[in-house]
Design a protein around this motif. Structure first.
Motif, PDB file in Angstrom:
ATOM      1  N   GLU A   1       0.865  -1.212  -0.042  1.00 56.52           N
ATOM      2  CA  GLU A   1      -0.132   0.036   0.231  1.00 56.52           C
ATOM      3  C   GLU A   1       0.868   1.182   0.030  1.00 56.52           C
ATOM      4  O   GLU A   1       1.961   1.290   0.661  1.00 56.52           O
ATOM      5  CB  GLU A   1      -0.790   0.036   1.257  1.00 56.52           C
ATOM      6  CG  GLU A   1      -1.945  -1.102   1.173  1.00 56.52           C
ATOM      7  CD  GLU A   1      -2.897  -0.917   2.416  1.00 56.52           C
ATOM      8  OE1 GLU A   1      -3.025   0.150   2.882  1.00 56.52           O
ATOM      9  OE2 GLU A   1      -3.453  -1.783   2.595  1.00 56.52           O
ATOM     10  N   LYS A   2       0.241   2.157  -0.637  1.00 57.18           N
ATOM     11  CA  LYS A   2       1.107   3.430  -0.574  1.00 57.18           C
ATOM     12  C   LYS A   2       1.137   4.099   0.656  1.00 57.18           C
ATOM     13  O   LYS A   2       0.366   4.059   1.534  1.00 57.18           O
ATOM     14  CB  LYS A   2       0.436   4.674  -1.449  1.00 57.18           C
ATOM     15  CG  LYS A   2       0.120   4.311  -3.017  1.00 57.18           C
ATOM     16  CD  LYS A   2      -0.386   5.225  -3.683  1.00 57.18           C
ATOM     17  CE  LYS A   2      -0.493   4.827  -5.080  1.00 57.18           C
ATOM     18  NZ  LYS A   2      -1.218   5.848  -5.842  1.00 57.18           N
ATOM     19  N   SER A   3       2.252   4.438   1.069  1.00 58.22           N
ATOM     20  CA  SER A   3       2.523   4.878   2.509  1.00 58.22           C
ATOM     21  C   SER A   3       1.929   6.366   2.526  1.00 58.22           C
ATOM     22  O   SER A   3       2.016   7.171   1.582  1.00 58.22           O
ATOM     23  CB  SER A   3       3.935   5.070   2.822  1.00 58.22           C
ATOM     24  OG  SER A   3       4.796   5.967   1.967  1.00 58.22           O
ATOM     25  N   LEU A   4       1.216   6.794   3.420  1.00 57.89           N
ATOM     26  CA  LEU A   4       0.560   7.972   3.613  1.00 57.89           C
ATOM     27  C   LEU A   4       1.327   9.010   4.481  1.00 57.89           C
ATOM     28  O   LEU A   4       2.251   8.618   5.411  1.00 57.89           O
ATOM     29  CB  LEU A   4      -0.675   7.849   4.324  1.00 57.89           C
ATOM     30  CG  LEU A   4      -1.686   6.830   3.797  1.00 57.89           C
ATOM     31  CD1 LEU A   4      -2.919   6.514   4.749  1.00 57.89           C
ATOM     32  CD2 LEU A   4      -2.069   7.296   2.307  1.00 57.89           C
ATOM     33  N   ASN A   5       1.208  10.325   4.133  1.00 60.07           N
ATOM     34  CA  ASN A   5       2.094  10.963   4.944  1.00 60.07           C
ATOM     35  C   ASN A   5       1.518  11.294   6.210  1.00 60.07           C
ATOM     36  O   ASN A   5       0.299  10.939   6.452  1.00 60.07           O
ATOM     37  CB  ASN A   5       2.255  12.560   4.089  1.00 60.07           C
ATOM     38  CG  ASN A   5       0.893  13.118   3.715  1.00 60.07           C
ATOM     39  OD1 ASN A   5      -0.166  13.139   4.425  1.00 60.07           O
ATOM     40  ND2 ASN A   5       1.115  14.150   2.729  1.00 60.07           N
ATOM     41  N   ASP A   6       2.057  12.145   6.974  1.00 59.25           N
ATOM     42  CA  ASP A   6       1.511  12.538   8.275  1.00 59.25           C
ATOM     43  C   ASP A   6       0.047  12.955   8.323  1.00 59.25           C
ATOM     44  O   ASP A   6      -0.585  12.711   9.154  1.00 59.25           O
ATOM     45  CB  ASP A   6       2.717  13.331   9.215  1.00 59.25           C
ATOM     46  CG  ASP A   6       3.874  12.678   9.488  1.00 59.25           C
ATOM     47  OD1 ASP A   6       3.960  11.252   9.534  1.00 59.25           O
ATOM     48  OD2 ASP A   6       4.701  13.315   9.617  1.00 59.25           O
ATOM     49  N   ASP A   7       0.064  13.933   7.510  1.00 58.89           N
ATOM     50  CA  ASP A   7      -1.470  14.547   7.361  1.00 58.89           C
ATOM     51  C   ASP A   7      -2.551  13.673   6.912  1.00 58.89           C
ATOM     52  O   ASP A   7      -3.560  13.603   7.713  1.00 58.89           O
ATOM     53  CB  ASP A   7      -1.483  15.748   6.508  1.00 58.89           C
ATOM     54  CG  ASP A   7      -0.563  16.914   6.896  1.00 58.89           C
ATOM     55  OD1 ASP A   7      -0.197  16.994   8.246  1.00 58.89           O
ATOM     56  OD2 ASP A   7       0.273  17.781   5.983  1.00 58.89           O
ATOM     57  N   GLU A   8      -2.129  13.027   6.188  1.00 58.73           N
ATOM     58  CA  GLU A   8      -3.201  11.776   5.776  1.00 58.73           C
ATOM     59  C   GLU A   8      -3.540  10.915   6.959  1.00 58.73           C
ATOM     60  O   GLU A   8      -4.705  10.391   6.995  1.00 58.73           O
ATOM     61  CB  GLU A   8      -2.940  11.183   4.352  1.00 58.73           C
ATOM     62  CG  GLU A   8      -2.978  11.935   3.101  1.00 58.73           C
ATOM     63  CD  GLU A   8      -2.418  11.534   1.840  1.00 58.73           C
ATOM     64  OE1 GLU A   8      -1.531  10.479   2.374  1.00 58.73           O
ATOM     65  OE2 GLU A   8      -2.570  11.830   0.974  1.00 58.73           O
ATOM     66  N   ASN A   9      -2.306  10.466   7.616  1.00 57.27           N
ATOM     67  CA  ASN A   9      -2.573   9.590   8.513  1.00 57.27           C
ATOM     68  C   ASN A   9      -3.281  10.203   9.732  1.00 57.27           C
ATOM     69  O   ASN A   9      -4.185   9.480  10.370  1.00 57.27           O
ATOM     70  CB  ASN A   9      -1.111   9.103   9.289  1.00 57.27           C
ATOM     71  CG  ASN A   9      -0.563   8.027   8.485  1.00 57.27           C
ATOM     72  OD1 ASN A   9      -1.198   7.195   8.229  1.00 57.27           O
ATOM     73  ND2 ASN A   9       0.901   7.821   8.476  1.00 57.27           N
ATOM     74  N   GLU A  10      -2.957  11.551  10.187  1.00 60.73           N
ATOM     75  CA  GLU A  10      -3.789  12.105  11.055  1.00 60.73           C
ATOM     76  C   GLU A  10      -5.495  12.251  10.632  1.00 60.73           C
ATOM     77  O   GLU A  10      -6.461  11.969  11.631  1.00 60.73           O
ATOM     78  CB  GLU A  10      -3.402  13.481  11.334  1.00 60.73           C
ATOM     79  CG  GLU A  10      -3.944  14.402  12.376  1.00 60.73           C
ATOM     80  CD  GLU A  10      -3.629  13.596  13.702  1.00 60.73           C
ATOM     81  OE1 GLU A  10      -4.599  14.083  14.720  1.00 60.73           O
ATOM     82  OE2 GLU A  10      -2.691  12.958  13.965  1.00 60.73           O
ATOM     83  N   LEU A  11      -5.666  12.554   9.493  1.00 63.14           N
ATOM     84  CA  LEU A  11      -7.167  12.671   9.081  1.00 63.14           C
ATOM     85  C   LEU A  11      -7.825  11.040   9.251  1.00 63.14           C
ATOM     86  O   LEU A  11      -8.934  11.159   9.676  1.00 63.14           O
ATOM     87  CB  LEU A  11      -7.148  12.991   7.456  1.00 63.14           C
ATOM     88  CG  LEU A  11      -8.450  13.088   6.899  1.00 63.14           C
ATOM     89  CD1 LEU A  11      -9.300  14.360   7.683  1.00 63.14           C
ATOM     90  CD2 LEU A  11      -8.430  13.393   5.328  1.00 63.14           C
ATOM     91  N   LEU A  12      -7.015  10.076   8.781  1.00 67.08           N
ATOM     92  CA  LEU A  12      -7.639   8.820   8.876  1.00 67.08           C
ATOM     93  C   LEU A  12      -7.971   8.661  10.675  1.00 67.08           C
ATOM     94  O   LEU A  12      -8.998   8.002  10.845  1.00 67.08           O
ATOM     95  CB  LEU A  12      -6.783   7.659   8.250  1.00 67.08           C
ATOM     96  CG  LEU A  12      -6.976   7.545   6.776  1.00 67.08           C
ATOM     97  CD1 LEU A  12      -5.910   6.697   6.485  1.00 67.08           C
ATOM     98  CD2 LEU A  12      -8.047   7.173   6.399  1.00 67.08           C
ATOM     99  N   ASN A  13      -6.930   8.819  11.358  1.00 66.89           N
ATOM    100  CA  ASN A  13      -7.038   8.620  12.670  1.00 66.89           C
ATOM    101  C   ASN A  13      -8.267   9.361  13.338  1.00 66.89           C
ATOM    102  O   ASN A  13      -8.885   8.841  14.045  1.00 66.89           O
ATOM    103  CB  ASN A  13      -5.745   9.052  13.618  1.00 66.89           C
ATOM    104  CG  ASN A  13      -4.869   7.795  13.243  1.00 66.89           C
ATOM    105  OD1 ASN A  13      -5.234   6.601  12.999  1.00 66.89           O
ATOM    106  ND2 ASN A  13      -3.699   8.222  13.466  1.00 66.89           N
ATOM    107  N   ARG A  14      -8.191  10.791  12.848  1.00 71.36           N
ATOM    108  CA  ARG A  14      -9.693  11.538  13.380  1.00 71.36           C
ATOM    109  C   ARG A  14     -11.151  10.951  12.849  1.00 71.36           C
ATOM    110  O   ARG A  14     -11.727  10.966  13.502  1.00 71.36           O
ATOM    111  CB  ARG A  14      -9.384  12.846  12.764  1.00 71.36           C
ATOM    112  CG  ARG A  14      -8.264  13.571  13.595  1.00 71.36           C
ATOM    113  CD  ARG A  14      -8.527  15.191  13.018  1.00 71.36           C
ATOM    114  NE  ARG A  14      -7.328  15.779  13.672  1.00 71.36           N
ATOM    115  CZ  ARG A  14      -7.038  17.342  13.488  1.00 71.36           C
ATOM    116  NH1 ARG A  14      -7.836  17.755  12.431  1.00 71.36           N
ATOM    117  NH2 ARG A  14      -6.072  17.714  14.082  1.00 71.36           N
TER     118      ARG A  14
END
Length: 155
Positions: free
Chosen positions: A48-61
């Motif tokens: 899977e494509k690695s997500l940057n920190d902003d995308e990870n934070e959005l998914l976690n939210r």
């Protein structure tokens, strides 16, 4: 082995460029990929494509938002279902109040939990506990009604 692979690749490319669909030793797969690399690229499972920190934070939210909604739904279900527990314990305190107090305490203890697996386990356990308590309550009420009917039918 590698030289045979390159020979086959070059033969496939040559056949494909000339417009021939079949050769004596090789054939194209449904006008598919031109090279073995393309074939492998299409059919091999990729990471899977690695997500940057902003995308990870959005998914976690988003996950937290949905689990917050589920937690609120569970808490409301607990509050609603405690309305049926109107008798007192040995100290004279309503079971309704005890159950609400314990639910609040457990929700406060799990308030800052971040692990989605633990949160899911807590939510599922909570839903199961509420359902089991209500099922037992219904069963006891049915037994009580049946007992009262039997007492009324006796002369």
């Amino acid at each position: 082995m590698t030289s045979n692979l390159h020979k086959c690749q070059s033969l496939l490319l040559l056949i494909h460029r000339r417009g021939h669909r079949r050769a004596t030793c090789c054939r194209l797969l449904h006008d598919g990929p031109d090279t073995v690399e393309e074939l492998l690229d299409r059919h091999v499972v990729k990471k899977e494509k690695s997500l940057n920190d902003d995308e990870n934070e959005l998914l976690n939210r988003q996950r937290l938002t949905s689990t917050r909604r589920e937690a609120l739904h569970l808490y409301r279900d607990i509050i609603r279902s405690t309305r049926f527990f109107m008798w007192t314990d040995s100290r004279g305190i309503l079971w309704r109040d005890l159950l609400r107090e314990n639910a609040r305490k457990e929700f406060e203890e799990a308030r800052f939990e971040k692990d989605p697996e633990v949160i899911t386990r807590l939510l599922i356990g909570g839903h199961d506990a509420v359902q089991a308590a209500l099922d037992k309550l219904v069963e006891k009420q049915k037994q009580q009604i049946e007992k009262e009917r039997n007492n009324l039918n006796r002369p």
